[in-house]
Scaffold this motif. Structure first.
Motif, PDB file in Angstrom:
ATOM      1  N   THR A  95       0.841  -1.183   0.000  1.00 54.25           N
ATOM      2  CA  THR A  95       0.000   0.000   0.000  1.00 54.25           C
ATOM      3  C   THR A  95       0.879   1.237   0.000  1.00 54.25           C
ATOM      4  O   THR A  95       1.952   1.251   0.607  1.00 54.25           O
ATOM      5  N   TYR A  96       0.421   2.264  -0.700  1.00 57.77           N
ATOM      6  CA  TYR A  96       1.128   3.551  -0.700  1.00 57.77           C
ATOM      7  C   TYR A  96       0.434   4.570   0.185  1.00 57.77           C
ATOM      8  O   TYR A  96       1.039   5.574   0.551  1.00 57.77           O
ATOM      9  N   ASP A  97      -0.831   4.306   0.527  1.00 65.65           N
ATOM     10  CA  ASP A  97      -1.572   5.273   1.342  1.00 65.65           C
ATOM     11  C   ASP A  97      -1.895   4.748   2.741  1.00 65.65           C
ATOM     12  O   ASP A  97      -2.558   5.424   3.523  1.00 65.65           O
ATOM     13  N   GLY A  98      -1.421   3.539   3.054  1.00 65.61           N
ATOM     14  CA  GLY A  98      -1.681   2.968   4.362  1.00 65.61           C
ATOM     15  C   GLY A  98      -3.088   2.440   4.546  1.00 65.61           C
ATOM     16  O   GLY A  98      -3.451   2.020   5.641  1.00 65.61           O
ATOM     17  N   LYS A  99      -3.864   2.435   3.465  1.00 66.39           N
ATOM     18  CA  LYS A  99      -5.259   2.019   3.568  1.00 66.39           C
ATOM     19  C   LYS A  99      -5.638   0.952   2.547  1.00 66.39           C
ATOM     20  O   LYS A  99      -6.229  -0.069   2.901  1.00 66.39           O
ATOM     21  N   SER A 100      -5.319   1.207   1.291  1.00 67.64           N
ATOM     22  CA  SER A 100      -5.814   0.362   0.210  1.00 67.64           C
ATOM     23  C   SER A 100      -4.703  -0.481  -0.401  1.00 67.64           C
ATOM     24  O   SER A 100      -3.589   0.020  -0.604  1.00 67.64           O
ATOM     25  N   PRO A 101      -4.980  -1.758  -0.729  1.00 70.87           N
ATOM     26  CA  PRO A 101      -3.997  -2.537  -1.473  1.00 70.87           C
ATOM     27  C   PRO A 101      -3.751  -1.904  -2.827  1.00 70.87           C
ATOM     28  O   PRO A 101      -4.683  -1.415  -3.480  1.00 70.87           O
ATOM     29  N   TYR A 102      -2.503  -1.916  -3.248  1.00 69.16           N
ATOM     30  CA  TYR A 102      -2.113  -1.221  -4.469  1.00 69.16           C
ATOM     31  C   TYR A 102      -2.525  -1.952  -5.732  1.00 69.16           C
ATOM     32  O   TYR A 102      -3.046  -1.348  -6.670  1.00 69.16           O
ATOM     33  N   ALA A 103      -2.291  -3.258  -5.807  1.00 66.95           N
ATOM     34  CA  ALA A 103      -2.403  -3.964  -7.075  1.00 66.95           C
ATOM     35  C   ALA A 103      -3.613  -4.872  -7.198  1.00 66.95           C
ATOM     36  O   ALA A 103      -3.970  -5.257  -8.304  1.00 66.95           O
ATOM     37  N   LEU A 104      -4.237  -5.216  -6.098  1.00 69.85           N
ATOM     38  CA  LEU A 104      -5.334  -6.177  -6.130  1.00 69.85           C
ATOM     39  C   LEU A 104      -6.582  -5.578  -5.506  1.00 69.85           C
ATOM     40  O   LEU A 104      -6.525  -4.980  -4.432  1.00 69.85           O
ATOM     41  N   ASP A 105      -7.701  -5.750  -6.172  1.00 72.44           N
ATOM     42  CA  ASP A 105      -8.981  -5.334  -5.609  1.00 72.44           C
ATOM     43  C   ASP A 105      -9.286  -6.230  -4.405  1.00 72.44           C
ATOM     44  O   ASP A 105      -9.264  -7.462  -4.505  1.00 72.44           O
ATOM     45  N   GLU A 106      -9.576  -5.611  -3.284  1.00 71.66           N
ATOM     46  CA  GLU A 106      -9.827  -6.377  -2.065  1.00 71.66           C
ATOM     47  C   GLU A 106     -10.979  -7.361  -2.230  1.00 71.66           C
ATOM     48  O   GLU A 106     -11.002  -8.433  -1.598  1.00 71.66           O
ATOM     49  N   ALA A 107     -11.908  -7.040  -3.122  1.00 79.47           N
ATOM     50  CA  ALA A 107     -13.043  -7.939  -3.344  1.00 79.47           C
ATOM     51  C   ALA A 107     -12.601  -9.275  -3.927  1.00 79.47           C
ATOM     52  O   ALA A 107     -13.269 -10.298  -3.724  1.00 79.47           O
ATOM     53  N   VAL A 108     -11.492  -9.281  -4.659  1.00 80.67           N
ATOM     54  CA  VAL A 108     -10.993 -10.534  -5.221  1.00 80.67           C
ATOM     55  C   VAL A 108     -10.605 -11.489  -4.099  1.00 80.67           C
ATOM     56  O   VAL A 108     -10.978 -12.672  -4.105  1.00 80.67           O
ATOM     57  N   ALA A 109      -9.859 -10.979  -3.123  1.00 82.16           N
ATOM     58  CA  ALA A 109      -9.470 -11.809  -1.983  1.00 82.16           C
ATOM     59  C   ALA A 109     -10.700 -12.298  -1.222  1.00 82.16           C
ATOM     60  O   ALA A 109     -10.747 -13.450  -0.764  1.00 82.16           O
ATOM     61  N   GLU A 110     -11.699 -11.437  -1.108  1.00 82.11           N
ATOM     62  CA  GLU A 110     -12.920 -11.834  -0.408  1.00 82.11           C
ATOM     63  C   GLU A 110     -13.635 -12.960  -1.146  1.00 82.11           C
ATOM     64  O   GLU A 110     -14.103 -13.924  -0.535  1.00 82.11           O
ATOM     65  N   ARG A 111     -13.708 -12.850  -2.484  1.00 77.03           N
ATOM     66  CA  ARG A 111     -14.361 -13.908  -3.264  1.00 77.03           C
ATOM     67  C   ARG A 111     -13.586 -15.221  -3.165  1.00 77.03           C
ATOM     68  O   ARG A 111     -14.177 -16.306  -3.161  1.00 77.03           O
ATOM     69  N   LEU A 112     -12.270 -15.123  -3.090  1.00 75.17           N
ATOM     70  CA  LEU A 112     -11.443 -16.318  -2.988  1.00 75.17           C
ATOM     71  C   LEU A 112     -11.454 -16.904  -1.578  1.00 75.17           C
ATOM     72  O   LEU A 112     -11.066 -18.056  -1.370  1.00 75.17           O
ATOM     73  N   GLY A 113     -11.888 -16.094  -0.619  1.00 72.48           N
ATOM     74  CA  GLY A 113     -11.890 -16.544   0.768  1.00 72.48           C
ATOM     75  C   GLY A 113     -10.501 -16.656   1.353  1.00 72.48           C
ATOM     76  O   GLY A 113     -10.256 -17.474   2.243  1.00 72.48           O
ATOM     77  N   VAL A 114      -9.578 -15.805   0.867  1.00 75.45           N
ATOM     78  CA  VAL A 114      -8.184 -15.840   1.316  1.00 75.45           C
ATOM     79  C   VAL A 114      -7.861 -14.534   2.021  1.00 75.45           C
ATOM     80  O   VAL A 114      -8.164 -13.450   1.495  1.00 75.45           O
ATOM     81  N   PRO A 115      -7.264 -14.561   3.218  1.00 77.76           N
ATOM     82  CA  PRO A 115      -6.917 -13.315   3.902  1.00 77.76           C
ATOM     83  C   PRO A 115      -5.905 -12.499   3.112  1.00 77.76           C
ATOM     84  O   PRO A 115      -4.970 -13.051   2.512  1.00 77.76           O
ATOM     85  N   LEU A 116      -6.113 -11.190   3.116  1.00 77.38           N
ATOM     86  CA  LEU A 116      -5.250 -10.265   2.382  1.00 77.38           C
ATOM     87  C   LEU A 116      -4.457  -9.426   3.367  1.00 77.38           C
ATOM     88  O   LEU A 116      -5.030  -8.729   4.209  1.00 77.38           O
ATOM     89  N   MET A 117      -3.136  -9.490   3.263  1.00 77.80           N
ATOM     90  CA  MET A 117      -2.241  -8.709   4.109  1.00 77.80           C
ATOM     91  C   MET A 117      -1.608  -7.595   3.282  1.00 77.80           C
ATOM     92  O   MET A 117      -1.226  -7.813   2.130  1.00 77.80           O
TER      93      MET A 117
END
Length: 276
Positions: A95-117
């Motif tokens: 992340t560059y702003d301390g909030k949002s992942p830079y390269a991956l839409d967080e919804a993708v991780a949610e659909r995959l059911g995989v935790p996103l760090m």
């Protein structure tokens, strides 16, 4: 570690991730994945950013290609089934702003059911702190690389910088008529170079927090002795952009993997370029 027998790690958004055991199958943004590989943790797959295409950028890849780590394409156009087939138990982005992942839409991780760090690489942290956080994650994932290996090249670079008056301009070529000129304070590694005595040039006032977009004539008027050019595949290299005055050129990867080994190489190469 939250409780006995429970693995835990808090990312740079303040999100605590827990699991019954340390994750073993990590999918990561290529910059994070290359850093983890240097730190002794080999991802099962990596993905790119919106700047990347269908092939892994060798400049950003570090040791990933040599390790046979598959590239899954740009994060915003990721083949979710290909990711699912790898059975990841953790996704690591930056992340560059301390909030949002830079390269991956967080919804993708949610659909995959995989935790996103998400770990920060923005200028709210020093380079040392960024490298340290990746070191902490590498250790938490069972990595074996020793920390602190980047210090000796810093000593060499400081000595070289003290003995030269060469001025340095960091930039990213956008085409024959346009260039993005880096603001040193906005880039943790460039700010660290300044602390080590490298005479980085500021491009001057104008729009843009990280870059000043200008023409090549503006770059030439800054009269650098050395140009650090963006060596990533999405940028225009020195074979396709006009000379910047009489400056020599040397590569700079604005997405250098945040590992001691990767920055040791960059600092050593820069020291050699300053001495030419």
């Amino acid at each position: 570690m939250s409780d006995a027998g429970v693995w835990g790690f808090t990312d740079d958004r303040g999100t605590e991730l827990t699991a019954v055991r340390p994750p073993e199958r990590v999918v990561a943004y290529v910059r994070a994945g290359a850093a983890l590989r240097d730190l002794g943790v080999t991802p099962v797959g990596v993905y790119g950013s919106g700047h990347d295409g269908g092939a892994l950028d060798p400049v950003k890849a570090g040791e990933l290609a040599a390790a046979g780590v598959p590239y899954l394409g740009p994060g915003r156009a990721l083949d979710e089934e290909a990711v699912r087939a790898l059975r990841p138990d953790l996704i690591v982005d930056v992340t560059y702003d301390g909030k949002s992942p830079y390269a991956l839409d967080e919804a993708v991780a949610e659909r995959l059911g995989v935790p996103l760090m998400v770990l920060s690489v923005g200028n709210e942290l020093t380079l040392s702190a960024i490298i340290g956080r990746f070191g902490e994650l590498g250790a938490a994932l069972g990595g074996s690389a020793a920390p602190g290996a980047h210090q000796d090249p810093e000593v060499v670079l400081r000595s070289v910088a003290a003995g030269t008056d060469v001025t340095v301009l960091a930039l990213s070529g956008a085409g024959p008529d346009q260039v993005h000129l880096a603001r040193p304070h906005a880039w943790p590694e460039l700010a660290r170079l300044q602390e080590l005595g490298v005479r980085l040039l500021d491009p001057g006032p104008g729009a843009g927090a990280n870059w000043l977009t200008a023409d090549w004539e503006h770059a030439a008027r800054l009269n650098p002795g050395l140009v650090l050019y963006d060596s990533r595949a999405n940028a225009v290299g020195p074979d396709a952009f006009p000379p910047v005055g009489h400056a020599r050129v040397a590569p700079w990867n604005p997405e250098t993997p945040p590992s001691p080994a990767a920055y040791a190489r960059f600092f050593a190469e820069l020291a050699a370029s300053l001495q030419e």
